[in-house]
Design a protein around this motif. Sequence first.
Motif: not given
Length: 146
Positions: A41-46, A88-94, A134-137, A114-118
Amino acid sequence: MSTMTNTNSKNLLDTATANGSFKTFGKAIERAGMSDTLRGVGPYTVFAPTDSAFEKLPAGKLDNLFKPENKEELVSLLNYHLVSGRKTVADIGKWESARTVNGQPAPITVANDKVSIDGAQVTSADISSSNGVIHGIDKVNIPTKQ
């Protein structure tokens, strides 16, 4: 960034597999026994490392992670790429950091839009699926605690 619409009827795992850039990630999910999670079911952000991101790992690291005796470490690593909810990336960027399913927060940075995670840059953003996004990294992030 465009507004994300949930037009994809495929779940996260099937979406990643169909994309073509996440074959190794899909294999890792299967080896870790996490298929049901990403089909659930999720939802997940991958934050899915691309195949080329997996190729940047030290020689033998992936083969070692795929061994049955290292399943727990593989699950921990993959959970470090999952966040609960559809973001979304816009959410995560905050954010300053993402609370990963692994339990270890992953730092978020934004530079030149550009958004980066770790330290892993998002190279393909907002790939929608029926149970998340999904966000490809471009890098496999390794958690410091298992």
